[in-house]
Design a protein around this motif. Structure first.
Motif, PDB file in Angstrom:
ATOM      1  N   UNK A   1      40.868  27.549  44.448  1.00 31.25           N
ATOM      2  CA  UNK A   1      40.351  27.945  45.756  1.00 31.25           C
ATOM      3  C   UNK A   1      41.464  28.652  46.522  1.00 31.25           C
ATOM      4  N   UNK A   2      41.140  29.351  47.595  1.00 31.26           N
ATOM      5  CA  UNK A   2      42.197  30.031  48.370  1.00 31.26           C
ATOM      6  C   UNK A   2      43.337  29.104  48.777  1.00 31.26           C
TER       7      UNK A   2
ATOM      8  N   UNK B   1      53.833  36.757  49.129  1.00 33.35           N
ATOM      9  CA  UNK B   1      52.662  36.359  48.340  1.00 33.35           C
ATOM     10  C   UNK B   1      52.987  35.076  47.598  1.00 33.35           C
ATOM     11  N   UNK B   2      51.946  34.381  47.160  1.00 33.99           N
ATOM     12  CA  UNK B   2      52.128  33.160  46.387  1.00 33.99           C
ATOM     13  C   UNK B   2      52.557  33.515  44.965  1.00 33.99           C
ATOM     14  N   UNK B   3      53.449  32.716  44.404  1.00 34.58           N
ATOM     15  CA  UNK B   3      54.026  33.019  43.088  1.00 34.58           C
ATOM     16  C   UNK B   3      52.964  33.141  41.997  1.00 34.58           C
TER      17      UNK B   3
ATOM     18  N   UNK C   1      44.326  38.523  51.886  1.00 31.93           N
ATOM     19  CA  UNK C   1      42.883  38.304  51.786  1.00 31.93           C
ATOM     20  C   UNK C   1      42.555  36.844  51.539  1.00 31.93           C
ATOM     21  N   UNK C   2      43.302  36.209  50.637  1.00 27.44           N
ATOM     22  CA  UNK C   2      43.044  34.808  50.320  1.00 27.44           C
ATOM     23  C   UNK C   2      43.319  33.898  51.515  1.00 27.44           C
TER      24      UNK C   2
ATOM     25  N   UNK D   1      37.117  32.103  52.353  1.00 29.42           N
ATOM     26  CA  UNK D   1      36.466  30.788  52.325  1.00 29.42           C
ATOM     27  C   UNK D   1      35.913  30.450  50.948  1.00 29.42           C
ATOM     28  N   UNK D   2      36.039  31.392  50.024  1.00 36.06           N
ATOM     29  CA  UNK D   2      35.522  31.084  48.689  1.00 36.06           C
ATOM     30  C   UNK D   2      36.504  31.580  47.632  1.00 36.06           C
TER      31      UNK D   2
END
Lengths: 381, 216
Positions: free
Chosen positions: A6-7, A178-180, A339-340, A344-345
């Protein structure tokens, strides 16, 4: 197919904290190259899951410790690379190759330690493994065998390719918002170069975006996924055109295969050979937070056949050219993260992304929590 | 200054800039431009120079300083190996000590200021309005960008590039094969093979055994 993460898996500090313990605190993590710590007293420092690491050469033997002085908690080695004994600069505590405090200046005059207390003064030692010229550290109290994380054929090819590395290495860093995990989802996505690298990499190399049908079974049997399946590599892209560069004559080419090689080592290391065996880069994505990733890149050529005066220029121009492509990736990953952050999805995955899906399934199992449990925890907090 | 006809050889904006400055300063001299491309940013075919025989012409190698000046150095060496004498240039609007002797293939742009007791080796490029402080020492193939300021007794190693707008404090030593491409002040000495660039966080360094072979 609806994505499994999930986000919040990309954006939530609670998830990030669990990753630090259950992923980076358990797995073997790449920390650097052996040729950078080949001489006595040479060291390198890194972070793993929020912990400070030093790899130090003691008369030819490499050891990994927590880089935090037992006295006042200061970092013992303060540079990313260097050459000095393992001595804390604050009060001069000197550590031996077993991690115990060897000498303390003014010890009898100022400290008054009892024998039992004195004997217990030591740095926490971590497991260290070497694969060719690649160094891995595991900070777990009970580290798994390296072979549990990387399949035999991967270890063999990593040993082969890294033994071809030259000992002159350019090291560069940059940070992305950003996330790794997005970096590795992107690297496992053979379709993206046609859109993200339209005028750069895609002009020279064609990557496969075939559907890995052999992974389809794990949608029905998620428990069958093993950690060793998450790392893979070898010849991946075929050259549309290949440039012959003057330095090629000065190095001993690794192999004779005209291909673009990629090795993705779970969780956060990417080894690249983009020119069929003449030069290499290793990207190491270190998570600084759920939304920040520091990338350390090592650029090097194959071992020199003879010394040549332009080797610094070769590495520096290679780094700058590669960074232009990495900037294209960084831009889309930062946009995806943005965006994430408000989504919500979950994302949607196609069948060509089965490798990402398999990785996500293992990741969720390792974290042993569902998105719903994180959500409940967050709401509770 | 040589009075032979001059062939300015190279590529890009630097080629145009150097040739234009030379023509403006020496309007009576025969000055030709030869653009030589490169398939790999390093090697260049100089066969077209045969139309300008080395017995009668002198030359100047004009290339940008990217790649720690290696392509610029190679072009200069290749031209010299063809038997050409290499000329140097100080813009009439630059300020330099009277009688300042420049080695071969050096170029000092308009508005630059060079203080007393500055020593340089061959293949120096000084951009417009750059300042080189008293007693500074410059290795070969050094590139000083437009508006850069070197304090007194600064030392710049062979092949190093000081980018536009950079300021090097007094007494700072910069090693060989460095690029200082951030327009900021550099107050501490810099090891060889260190690069400052807006493309990366912090300094980029090359580690490992010294592999530099100083070929000139």
């Amino acid at each position: 197919m609806r994505g499994l993460l999930s986000p919040m898996h990309y954006t939530d500090p609670a998830v990030f904290a669990v990753e630090a313990r259950k992923l980076f605190g358990q797995l073997w993590i790449f920390v650097g190259l052996a040729q950078l710590v080949a001489e006595p007293d040479q060291f390198l420092t890194r972070h793993i899951g929020g912990r400070e690491i030093v790899v130090q050469n003691f008369e030819g033997e490499l050891r990994a410790f927590e880089n935090v002085c037992a006295h006042r908690g200061k970092l013992v080695q303060t540079e990313p690379f260097g050459r000095r004994p393992l001595v804390c600069g604050y009060h001069g505590w000197r550590y031996s190759q077993t991690g115990v405090v060897a000498t303390i200046p003014f010890e009898s005059d100022c400290y008054g330690f009892e024998a039992k207390e004195r004997d217990a003064l030591a740095l926490t030692r971590f497991a260290l493994e070497r694969v060719g010229n690649l160094l891995f550290v595991n900070v777990s109290d009970d580290p798994m065998p390296l072979a549990s994380q990387f399949a035999g054929e991967i270890l063999e090819s990593l040993e082969s390719v890294s033994n071809a590395f030259d000992d002159e290495v350019l090291v560069a860093k940059f940070t992305g918002r950003y996330n790794w995990k997005l970096a590795y989802e992107n690297l496992r996505d053979g379709l993206h170069p046609r859109f993200v690298h339209t005028t750069s990499l895609n002009q020279d190399v064609r990557f496969s975006a075939d559907i890995p049908e052999h992974l389809a079974q794990y949608d029905a049997d998620p428990d069958g996924i093993e950690l060793g399946q998450l790392s893979f590599g070898g010849a991946e892209g075929t050259f549309l055109k290949q440039q012959r560069l003057p330095f090629h004559d000065s190095v001993i080419r690794w192999g004779e295969h005209d291909a673009y090689f990629n090795w993705l080592l779970y969780p956060n290391t990417h080894v690249v050979c983009s020119d069929g065996g003449y030069s290499f880069s290793i990207e190491h994505h270190e998570p600084l937070g759920p939304d920040r990733t520091e990338v350390t890149i090592y650029f090097l050529t194959a071992r020199k056949r003879k010394r040549y005066s332009g080797s610094a220029a070769v590495l520096w121009e290679y780094a700058k050219a590669a960074k232009l492509i990495l900037d294209e990736d960084t831009a889309v990953m930062e946009q995806a993260h943005a965006g994430l952050a408000g989504a919500r999805r979950s994302v949607t995955q196609g069948r060509y992304e089965l490798q990402n899906r398999v990785t996500d399934r293992w990741y969720l199992r390792q974290l042993a929590r569902t998105a719903e449990s994180f959500e409940r925890e967050r709401q509770h907090a | 200054m040589l009075d032979r006809p001059l062939l300015v050889v190279g590529a890009g904006t630097v080629l145009e800039q150097c040739a234009a400055a030379w023509k403006e300063a020496q309007p009576d001299r025969t000055i030709e431009i030869l653009e030589v491309g490169s398939p790999d940013h390093f090697t260049r075919n100089l066969d077209a120079m045969s139309e300008y025989p080395a017995e009668r012409w002198c030359a100047f190698a004009a290339l940008a300083g990217t790649g720690v000046n290696m392509a610029r150095l190679k072009l200069m060496v290749d031209i010299r190996l063809k038997g050409y004498r290499l000329d140097s240039f100080v813009s009439p609007s630059a300020s330099a000590p009277r009688g300042w002797k420049l080695p071969e293939n050096c170029f000092v742009s308009a508005g630059a200021v060079v203080a007393e007791n500055v020593k340089t080796r061959h293949n120096l490029y000084v951009g417009s309005r750059a300042v080189i402080g008293f007693g500074s020492q410059l290795g070969h193939s050094v590139w000083i960008g437009a508006g850069a300021v070197l304090g007194s007794k600064v030392s710049i190693g062979d092949n190093s590039l000081v980018g536009p707008g950079a300021v090097i404090a007094d007494d700072v030593q910069v090693g060989k094969f460095c690029e200082l491409n951030l327009a900021r002040e550099y107050r501490e000495s810099i090891a060889s093979k260190t690069f400052f660039s807006p493309m990366f966080d912090g300094p980029v360094r090359i580690y490992g055994k010294a592999n530099v072979v100083d070929s000139l």
